[in-house]
Each structure stands twice: as structure tokens, then as C-alpha cells.
Scaffold this motif. Structure first.
Motif, PDB file in Angstrom:
ATOM      1  N   TRP A 152      14.709   1.329   1.433  1.00  0.00           N
ATOM      2  CA  TRP A 152      15.299   0.532   0.363  1.00  0.00           C
ATOM      3  C   TRP A 152      14.234   0.144  -0.668  1.00  0.00           C
ATOM      4  O   TRP A 152      14.447   0.302  -1.875  1.00  0.00           O
ATOM      5  N   MET A 153      13.080  -0.344  -0.202  1.00  0.00           N
ATOM      6  CA  MET A 153      12.014  -0.762  -1.126  1.00  0.00           C
ATOM      7  C   MET A 153      11.409   0.446  -1.841  1.00  0.00           C
ATOM      8  O   MET A 153      11.062   0.357  -3.027  1.00  0.00           O
ATOM      9  N   ALA A 162       0.830  -1.210   0.000  1.00  0.00           N
ATOM     10  CA  ALA A 162       0.000   0.000   0.000  1.00  0.00           C
ATOM     11  C   ALA A 162       0.867   1.263   0.000  1.00  0.00           C
ATOM     12  O   ALA A 162       0.624   2.206  -0.770  1.00  0.00           O
ATOM     13  N   LYS A 163       1.883   1.261   0.835  1.00  0.00           N
ATOM     14  CA  LYS A 163       2.774   2.428   0.891  1.00  0.00           C
ATOM     15  C   LYS A 163       3.551   2.586  -0.414  1.00  0.00           C
ATOM     16  O   LYS A 163       3.664   3.690  -0.950  1.00  0.00           O
ATOM     17  N   GLU A 215       1.256  -1.703 -12.677  1.00  0.00           N
ATOM     18  CA  GLU A 215       2.308  -2.399 -13.422  1.00  0.00           C
ATOM     19  C   GLU A 215       3.675  -2.132 -12.793  1.00  0.00           C
ATOM     20  O   GLU A 215       4.475  -3.048 -12.616  1.00  0.00           O
ATOM     21  N   ALA A 216       3.933  -0.876 -12.432  1.00  0.00           N
ATOM     22  CA  ALA A 216       5.216  -0.529 -11.810  1.00  0.00           C
ATOM     23  C   ALA A 216       5.364  -1.217 -10.453  1.00  0.00           C
ATOM     24  O   ALA A 216       6.461  -1.661 -10.093  1.00  0.00           O
ATOM     25  N   LEU A 217       4.277  -1.312  -9.693  1.00  0.00           N
ATOM     26  CA  LEU A 217       4.335  -1.982  -8.396  1.00  0.00           C
ATOM     27  C   LEU A 217       4.712  -3.449  -8.570  1.00  0.00           C
ATOM     28  O   LEU A 217       5.564  -3.977  -7.850  1.00  0.00           O
ATOM     29  N   ILE A 243       4.483   5.184  -5.874  1.00  0.00           N
ATOM     30  CA  ILE A 243       4.494   4.998  -7.329  1.00  0.00           C
ATOM     31  C   ILE A 243       3.376   5.801  -7.981  1.00  0.00           C
ATOM     32  O   ILE A 243       3.571   6.431  -9.020  1.00  0.00           O
ATOM     33  N   ARG A 244       2.214   5.805  -7.362  1.00  0.00           N
ATOM     34  CA  ARG A 244       1.049   6.486  -7.960  1.00  0.00           C
ATOM     35  C   ARG A 244       1.288   7.984  -8.103  1.00  0.00           C
ATOM     36  O   ARG A 244       0.785   8.620  -9.026  1.00  0.00           O
ATOM     37  N   ARG A 245       2.064   8.567  -7.204  1.00  0.00           N
ATOM     38  CA  ARG A 245       2.377   9.998  -7.311  1.00  0.00           C
ATOM     39  C   ARG A 245       3.287  10.276  -8.508  1.00  0.00           C
ATOM     40  O   ARG A 245       3.362  11.395  -8.982  1.00  0.00           O
ATOM     41  N   ILE A 246       3.972   9.259  -9.001  1.00  0.00           N
ATOM     42  CA  ILE A 246       4.911   9.425 -10.115  1.00  0.00           C
ATOM     43  C   ILE A 246       4.249   9.118 -11.453  1.00  0.00           C
ATOM     44  O   ILE A 246       4.507   9.802 -12.441  1.00  0.00           O
TER      45      ILE A 246
END
Length: 189
Positions: free
Chosen positions: A82-83, A38-39, A56-58, A44-47
């Protein structure tokens, strides 16, 4: 004080999960996903430009985490940092690849358009062909591509929707507006 203790406990848990993932333990990977997706998705969603692109990026980020979990060093960064770094880089890489695809698609569409307009069976009058080319060249690349693929190559609205990552209704609207724009440019409206 309690928040700091909770954060430390979560970090230790994630570090332990990453250590297990490094040993290819699938149950640990599932748990790591449950605890952090979720985090990472929010980052990613902000990008990314769309939710589908973020999903897809997740997925790609978690594949990278799986592949590189053995490189995680808790002395250098917290597990979440790191993640998050991996997730951010994955999202940015996807945007770059997408931009490159769009640019190469625009070039390919322009080449297809030039070939199609040069064919005598499409436009017999050279002057009309030049005028149509001028009008089509004035369109944005994605609209030009949609028009070409739809009306010269017979792509369906659904195919265009997938190709341009837009809802079908948006594709229909863009095609309609593009045709009105072409008609106006050609002096018919």
C-alpha cells in the motif's frame, strides 16, 4: 520458514502502526517512517532523475500516507505494498508536474526571448537579430533558457542551478558551451 515468519511479523507491525497513524499518533508515524522510509526511498529513487527529487517525493509520499492512513485495508494489500503504491504514484506525479513546468518554462523563455530580441536597444540590426534568433532557436530548451536568463536577465549561476536543478559547475559548463555554440553559429568561430 523463518523469513516468512519475520515478514509476517513486520507486516503486522506496519499494519498496527498505520492504524495508529490513522488516529493521528505522531510517535507511530515516526516509527512507521523509520521502518519503511529506506525501502520507499529506493522505490522512488528508481523512478526519479535525482536524489533531491527522490527526497522531495518521499516527503510528499509520507504526507499522503499520514493523510490517508485511515484508508488502509489489510484485507486488500500488505502495508508495504500500500505504501509503495503511494510512493510510486507520488514520484510519477512529481515527474509529470516537473515535465509540465519544464514545458511551460520553455514557452515562457521563448516568449521572453522574443520580447528581448524585438527590443531595439538589444539588437539594432534586424538581420543580426534574426540570425541570433535562428541560432538560439537551434539550442536545447534548457540551454536556451540558461543563456537567456543569465545574459539577458542577469541571473547568477547559483540561481540557474536551483532553477534547472543542476550543479553550479554543470551550469557553468553548459553556459560556456552554449556561448561557444552561438559564436560558431553566428560565424565567429
Amino acid at each position: 520458514m523463518a523469513e516468512k515468519a519475520d515478514a509476517d511479523m513486520r507486516a503486522r507491525e506496519l499494519a498496527a502502526l498505520l492504524a495508529d497513524v490513522a488516529q493521528r499518533k505522531e510517535a507511530a508515524f515516526r516509527r512507521l517512517y523509520e521502518r519503511s522510509s529506506a525501502k520507499l526511498f529506493a522505490v522512488i529513487r528508481r523512478i526519479t532523475v535525482s536524489e533531491a527529487a527522490a527526497e522531495e517525493a518521499l516527503q510528499e509520499a509520507f504526507l499522503r500516507i499520514w493523510d490517508h492512513a485511515d484508508r488502509f485495508d489489510p484485507a486488500l494489500a500488505s502495508p508495504m505494498t500500500w505504501m509503495t503504491t503511494i510512493a510510486r504514484h507520488t514520484a510519477i506525479d512529481n515527474i509529470r508536474r516537473s515535465s509540465e513546468r519544464i514545458a511551460s518554462t520553455a514557452v515562457a523563455i521563448d516568449e521572453l526571448l522574443a520580447d528581448r530580441l524585438a527590443a531595439p536597444e538589444v539588437v539594432s540590426d534586424v538581420l543580426a537579430s534574426r540570425e541570433l534568433r535562428r541560432c538560439i532557436d537551434g539550442m536545447e530548451a534548457d540551454r536556451r533558457g540558461m543563456v537567456l536568463l543569465a545574459y539577458c536577465y542577469g541571473w547568477s549561476r547559483e540561481e540557474l542551478s536551483r532553477r534547472f536543478d543542476r550543479p553550479v559547475a554543470t551550469v557553468k559548463t553548459l553556459l560556456r558551451r552554449s556561448l561557444m555554440s552561438l559564436k560558431e553559429c553566428l560565424g565567429g568561430g
